[in-house]
Motif scaffolding. Structure first.
Motif, PDB file in Angstrom:
ATOM      1  N   ARG A 139       0.814  -1.218   0.000  1.00 21.56           N
ATOM      2  CA  ARG A 139       0.000   0.000   0.000  1.00 21.56           C
ATOM      3  C   ARG A 139       0.852   1.274   0.000  1.00 21.56           C
ATOM      4  NH1 ARG A 139      -3.332  -3.727  -0.597  1.00 21.56           N
ATOM      5  NH2 ARG A 139      -5.439  -3.760   0.285  1.00 21.56           N
ATOM      6  N   ARG A 140       2.086   1.167   0.528  1.00 19.86           N
ATOM      7  CA  ARG A 140       2.927   2.374   0.566  1.00 19.86           C
ATOM      8  C   ARG A 140       3.207   2.904  -0.836  1.00 19.86           C
ATOM      9  NH1 ARG A 140       7.604  -0.227   3.947  1.00 19.86           N
ATOM     10  NH2 ARG A 140       7.029  -1.723   2.341  1.00 19.86           N
ATOM     11  N   GLU A 143       0.224   4.853  -1.863  1.00 21.67           N
ATOM     12  CA  GLU A 143       0.184   6.111  -1.101  1.00 21.67           C
ATOM     13  C   GLU A 143       1.188   7.121  -1.657  1.00 21.67           C
ATOM     14  OE1 GLU A 143       0.604   4.975   3.021  1.00 21.67           O
ATOM     15  OE2 GLU A 143      -1.213   3.738   2.916  1.00 21.67           O
ATOM     16  N   VAL A 228      -5.905   8.638   2.748  1.00 23.95           N
ATOM     17  CA  VAL A 228      -4.628   8.965   2.097  1.00 23.95           C
ATOM     18  C   VAL A 228      -4.772   9.932   0.923  1.00 23.95           C
ATOM     19  CG1 VAL A 228      -3.480   6.885   2.902  1.00 23.95           C
ATOM     20  CG2 VAL A 228      -4.621   6.856   0.677  1.00 23.95           C
ATOM     21  N   THR A 229      -6.009  10.279   0.543  1.00 20.28           N
ATOM     22  CA  THR A 229      -6.183  11.345  -0.451  1.00 20.28           C
ATOM     23  C   THR A 229      -7.404  12.169  -0.077  1.00 20.28           C
ATOM     24  OG1 THR A 229      -6.521  11.896  -2.785  1.00 20.28           O
ATOM     25  CG2 THR A 229      -7.578   9.881  -2.006  1.00 20.28           C
TER      26      THR A 229
END
Ligand code: FNR
Length: 377
Positions: A139-140, A143, A228-229
């Motif tokens: 997931r990083r 992101e 994250v957004t």
């Protein structure tokens, strides 16, 4: 042939074919299994009849509309499609340039062949883009991409989360082209490391999917993404009225997150015999029309004519995407080929509106179409 002698999207595709590599053609043209969804995506539009009204002053017709609160010149937009540089060095930036004079929106693929910075570098002020996301197992990485796109917020106005292809469809034509040389077209944006690259055979599609997460859910993925957004979220690949309803319900419960859904079967490239967007649109009209009040409904798949675009708008779509058409335009003549593709489609939409007796796309409604032949299917 000179671009201005090409008169429709089939001619653009035919002009592109000898100009692109065999591998490129196989990747773009291909769809899953027997290509049933791909062919029905287009065939369904031919079964919808238009109901033109007469004695209407139609000296002028406008395609202007509003998407996610932004003014655009046309409801026609470019769907996210990977690897534009396979077709032409102008790549995704060439698509941006080609559509710029029409005020059209462009959704950039997670697997674009240029970086988001390169793609918007020469965009016009007010030219709108979306960023399509395939959530990565790590997931990083997703992101990091979202943070990068978030810095380009003059242009990137939404994140499009694709849901219809948690695993790649079985695209035999693409697999046969036996993709081995991914370096040539390495996606600049998804930052996959060498160890993640799927070794050896498999098509371009399988190669690109390596590292993509298959464990997305309503309850885990959307809260993560909203954290994250802060860009609005568009859910791509909704194929049933049940999921459209869930998306609308989610949007109502969590304001500022999901703002639109895209009815799409991925151009027939994911699950073969999945329904064309028009079927899902008709299902929503029948079972949960309130969806249209909570979120924007966009569609893509099989668009070949301006009349196809208008028919989707009549049935409640706010925007209509083209995937392959933009890529074939690029293959036929770089950014100028994309410009010609949009010129053709916009011209056909204009003619269609005038002959229907409509001055503005917002006037279009179900009374302008007869869908009896599709409802019998
Ligand atoms: C796609 N599509 C796609 N969708 C997506 O969400 N992310 C992606 O990276 C891609 N990549 C991609 C590559 C190619 C070569 C094609 C043809 C398509 C699907 C695309 O967004 C869209 O749903 C379809 O292309 C619409 O159908 P038409 O217009 O191609 O018939």
């Amino acid at each position: 042939p000179p671009l201005n002698t090409l008169l429709n999207l089939d001619e653009i595709e035919a002009a592109a074919k000898p100009q692109v590599s065999k591998k490129c053609w196989a990747y773009y043209y291909s769809a899953a299994d027997d290509l049933m969804s791909k062919s029905y995506n287009n065939a369904v539009y031919r079964k919808i009849l238009l109901r033109p009204r007469v004695f209407v002053d139609c000296t002028q017709a406008s395609t202007e509309t509003t998407l996610l609160g932004h003014k655009v010149g046309t409801p026609l937009y470019v769907s996210p499609a990977a690897m534009a540089r396979l077709a032409h060095p102008d790549g995704e930036a060439g698509i941006a340039k080609g559509i710029s004079r029409f005020g059209a929106m462009q959704c950039v693929s997670n697997n674009a062949s240029m970086t988001p910075e390169q793609i918007v570098a020469d965009a016009l002020p007010g030219q709108i883009f979306g960023w399509q996301l395939y959530v990565q197992n790590d997931r990083r990485k997703s992101e990091a991409m979202l943070a990068r796109v978030g810095k380009l917020r003059d242009h990137f106005k939404y994140v499009c989360l694709t849901l219809d292809a948690p695993v790649p469809g079985k695209r035999e034509l693409d697999e046969k082209s036996n993709f081995e040389n991914v370096e040539v077209v390495e996606s600049a944006s998804n930052e996959k490391s060498d160890t993640e690259k799927r070794p050896g055979a498999g098509g371009v599609g399988q190669q690109l999917f390596w590292g993509t997460a298959a464990d997305l859910t309503w309850h885990t993925t959307l809260p993560w993404l909203a954290k994250v957004t802060d860009l609005p979220i568009v859910l791509k690949g909704i194929q049933t009225h049940e999921d459209a309803y869930l998306a609308a319900q989610y949007a109502r419960k969590h304001p500022g997150t999901v703002k639109a859904i895209i009815l799409s079967n991925h151009g027939g490239r994911a699950l073969d015999t999945a329904p064309p967007a028009i079927h899902t649109l008709l299902e929503i009209r029948k079972h949960c029309p309130e969806v249209f009040d909570s979120i924007e409904v966009w569609v893509d798949g099989g668009i070949k004519r301006g009349t196809d675009v208008v028919k989707a708008l009549c049935l409640g779509a706010k925007a209509v995407g083209v995937g392959r058409a933009a890529l074939w335009g690029l293959g036929a003549g770089g950014w100028k080929g994309v410009d010609r593709t949009f010129e053709i489609l916009q011209g056909e939409i204009d003619t269609c509106l005038k002959l229907l007796g409509v001055k503005n796309v917002s006037e279009l409604g179900p009374r302008h179409v007869n869908t009896r032949m599709v409802e019998r299917d």
